[in-house]
Design an enzyme around this catalytic site. Structure first.
Site, PDB file in Angstrom:
ATOM      1  N   LYS A  50       0.800  -1.237   0.000  1.00 41.70           N
ATOM      2  CA  LYS A  50       0.000   0.000   0.000  1.00 41.70           C
ATOM      3  C   LYS A  50       0.832   1.287   0.000  1.00 41.70           C
ATOM      4  CE  LYS A  50      -3.372  -1.185  -0.647  1.00 41.70           C
ATOM      5  NZ  LYS A  50      -3.724  -1.981  -1.887  1.00 41.70           N
ATOM      6  N   HIS A 111       6.577  -7.407  -2.538  1.00 43.24           N
ATOM      7  CA  HIS A 111       6.527  -6.765  -1.222  1.00 43.24           C
ATOM      8  C   HIS A 111       7.487  -7.459  -0.254  1.00 43.24           C
ATOM      9  CE1 HIS A 111       3.101  -4.416  -2.403  1.00 43.24           C
ATOM     10  NE2 HIS A 111       2.248  -5.418  -2.412  1.00 43.24           N
ATOM     11  N   SER A 141      -4.760   2.575   4.340  1.00 45.56           N
ATOM     12  CA  SER A 141      -4.932   1.940   3.028  1.00 45.56           C
ATOM     13  C   SER A 141      -4.957   0.412   3.188  1.00 45.56           C
ATOM     14  CB  SER A 141      -3.781   2.377   2.113  1.00 45.56           C
ATOM     15  OG  SER A 141      -3.929   1.837   0.830  1.00 45.56           O
TER      16      SER A 141
HETATM   17  S1  PPS Z   1      -0.551  -2.974  -3.236  1.00 46.61           S
HETATM   18  O1  PPS Z   1      -1.827  -3.745  -3.169  1.00 46.61           O
HETATM   19  O2  PPS Z   1       0.220  -3.167  -2.000  1.00 46.61           O
HETATM   20  O3  PPS Z   1       0.231  -3.301  -4.414  1.00 46.61           O
HETATM   21  O4  PPS Z   1      -1.011  -1.459  -3.283  1.00 46.61           O
HETATM   22  P1  PPS Z   1      -0.128  -0.237  -3.775  1.00 46.61           P
HETATM   23  O5  PPS Z   1      -0.265  -0.089  -5.228  1.00 46.61           O
HETATM   24  O6  PPS Z   1       1.239  -0.304  -3.185  1.00 46.61           O
HETATM   25  O7  PPS Z   1      -0.829   0.985  -3.038  1.00 46.61           O
HETATM   26  C1  PPS Z   1      -2.168   1.319  -3.266  1.00 46.61           C
HETATM   27  C2  PPS Z   1      -2.328   2.755  -2.825  1.00 46.61           C
HETATM   28  O8  PPS Z   1      -1.747   3.618  -3.810  1.00 46.61           O
HETATM   29  C3  PPS Z   1      -2.749   4.497  -4.312  1.00 46.61           C
HETATM   30  N1  PPS Z   1      -2.476   4.816  -5.717  1.00 46.61           N
HETATM   31  C4  PPS Z   1      -2.182   6.051  -6.156  1.00 46.61           C
HETATM   32  N2  PPS Z   1      -2.041   7.212  -5.495  1.00 46.61           N
HETATM   33  C5  PPS Z   1      -1.772   8.323  -6.233  1.00 46.61           C
HETATM   34  N3  PPS Z   1      -1.638   8.315  -7.572  1.00 46.61           N
HETATM   35  C6  PPS Z   1      -1.775   7.160  -8.281  1.00 46.61           C
HETATM   36  N4  PPS Z   1      -1.647   7.179  -9.594  1.00 46.61           N
HETATM   37  C7  PPS Z   1      -2.060   5.962  -7.557  1.00 46.61           C
HETATM   38  N5  PPS Z   1      -2.261   4.673  -7.917  1.00 46.61           N
HETATM   39  C8  PPS Z   1      -2.516   3.990  -6.782  1.00 46.61           C
HETATM   40  C9  PPS Z   1      -4.029   3.715  -4.100  1.00 46.61           C
HETATM   41  O9  PPS Z   1      -5.157   4.553  -4.191  1.00 46.61           O
HETATM   42  C10 PPS Z   1      -3.784   3.158  -2.700  1.00 46.61           C
HETATM   43  O10 PPS Z   1      -3.825   4.168  -1.699  1.00 46.61           O
HETATM   44  P2  PPS Z   1      -5.147   4.578  -0.880  1.00 46.61           P
HETATM   45  O11 PPS Z   1      -4.650   5.450   0.238  1.00 46.61           O
HETATM   46  O12 PPS Z   1      -5.760   3.305  -0.380  1.00 46.61           O
HETATM   47  O13 PPS Z   1      -6.004   5.321  -1.835  1.00 46.61           O
END
Ligand code: PPS
Length: 298
Positions: A50, A111, A141
């Site tokens: 996340k 991860h 998240s």
């Molecule tokens: S995972 O399942 O661990 O692979 O998730 P991960 O991709 O690491 O993290 C998901 C969070 O990143 C946010 N996200 C973004 N934020 C800003 N800009 C872009 N383009 C973007 N893409 C993914 C996503 O909304 C999750 O955060 P939260 O706080 O839950 O919204």
């Protein structure tokens, strides 16, 4: 994809692999991870969950494709940037197998903390892009993700979850160990260490760092195009990046969307004052003596 599979993996507790809690169905045949054969031009996107993995994965793919959006849309994110340890026996082939079938340069998502990182990545001196995010927003998240991801145990009540997170009793173990161990290695290894909050503040600046690390030279116009293509809004609407093609038996986006808010400081709407103080105390202890630091508001 996973509609026909049996659901013996549904909501099972984490299984510890050498002390690290891991998603139950990922853990059989762990040799496939330990003995994973890296290629020298693999690009690894490593994160604590996340923390911006999907965002960075799409950025890396767009940079490698010189900003050609059609090429970026050739496949869904979880197939063009496979998660190394992912596996749902009988339904989704292991990420390691999928990776073996891809042509180079492969984009690899993981991860895994340093203690479980396949040795081959170090031996091959692969490029690793690490993205870290402040623990309060990660926990919020992660909580939402646990409610919608049927591969994970149910997160429980929010108060309970805060304590679980602070004890490292969540997938991939303690946040502090993960971010600090990669930080400590960044100068000795081929690691570009970036922060989610910096990406939000100035995406073009951070994308430029990725571009340089990957040995590319893209024009300002192409960088602008990549910024737009990887904005939260664009990625939320894009079926190749928003995980909607993945079976709802695995991720039920009617419970909480994968692309949820994409902001810094959402913890303020979720934590009580005392929960926030528990995090502050945890953070101070974890970061004591370290030159690593995080921003909790941008
Ligand atoms: S995972 O399942 O661990 O692979 O998730 P991960 O991709 O690491 O993290 C998901 C969070 O990143 C946010 N996200 C973004 N934020 C800003 N800009 C872009 N383009 C973007 N893409 C993914 C996503 O909304 C999750 O955060 P939260 O706080 O839950 O919204």
């Amino acid at each position: 994809m996973a509609d026909k599979m049996d659901t013996e993996w549904h909501r099972k507790d984490w299984v510890k692999v050498r002390g690290v809690p891991i998603v139950w169905p990922f853990t059989p045949n762990w040799e496939r991870i330990d003995h994973f054969r890296a290629r020298e031009d693999d690009i690894v996107i490593a994160t604590y969950p996340k923390s911006g993995t999907t965002w960075m994965s799409e950025i890396v793919d767009a940079v490698l494709n010189d900003g050609d959006i059609e090429k970026c849309q050739r496949d869904v994110i979880f197939q063009k940037v496979p998660m190394l340890e992912f596996c749902v026996p009988g339904a989704v082939p292991p990420g390691s197998e999928l990776l073996n079938s891809l042509s180079s340069p492969r984009r690899v998502k993981t991860h895994l903390p340093i203690s479980l990182f396949p040795k081959s990545f170090w031996d091959m001196n692969c490029k690793i892009i690490y993205v870290a995010r402040n623990p309060k927003d990660v926990a919020v998240s992660f909580y939402h993700f646990d409610t919608m991801n049927n591969l994970h145990p149910w997160p429980g009540a929010r108060e309970e979850y805060v304590e679980k997170f602070l004890r490292g009793n969540v997938g991939y173990g303690p946040w502090g160990t993960h971010v600090k161990e990669f930080w400590a290695l960044r100068q000795k290894r081929n690691i570009l260490y970036l922060f989610y909050e910096d990406m939000l503040e100035d995406p073009k600046r951070e994308i430029r760092k990725v571009m340089t690390f990957l040995g590319k030279d893209l024009s300002e116009d192409v960088l602008d195009k990549i910024c737009l293509h990887t904005s939260f809004k664009a990625m939320k609407e894009n079926p190749t990046t928003n995980y909607t093609p993945l079976s709802s038996a695995i991720m039920d986006q009617s419970v909480s969307p994968f692309m949820r808010k994409g902001i810094c400081g959402d913890w303020k709407s979720h934590f009580t004052v005392s929960q926030s103080e528990r995090f502050d105390e945890y953070y101070q202890n974890e970061m004591a003596g370290s030159d690593l630091s995080f921003r909790f508001m941008v």
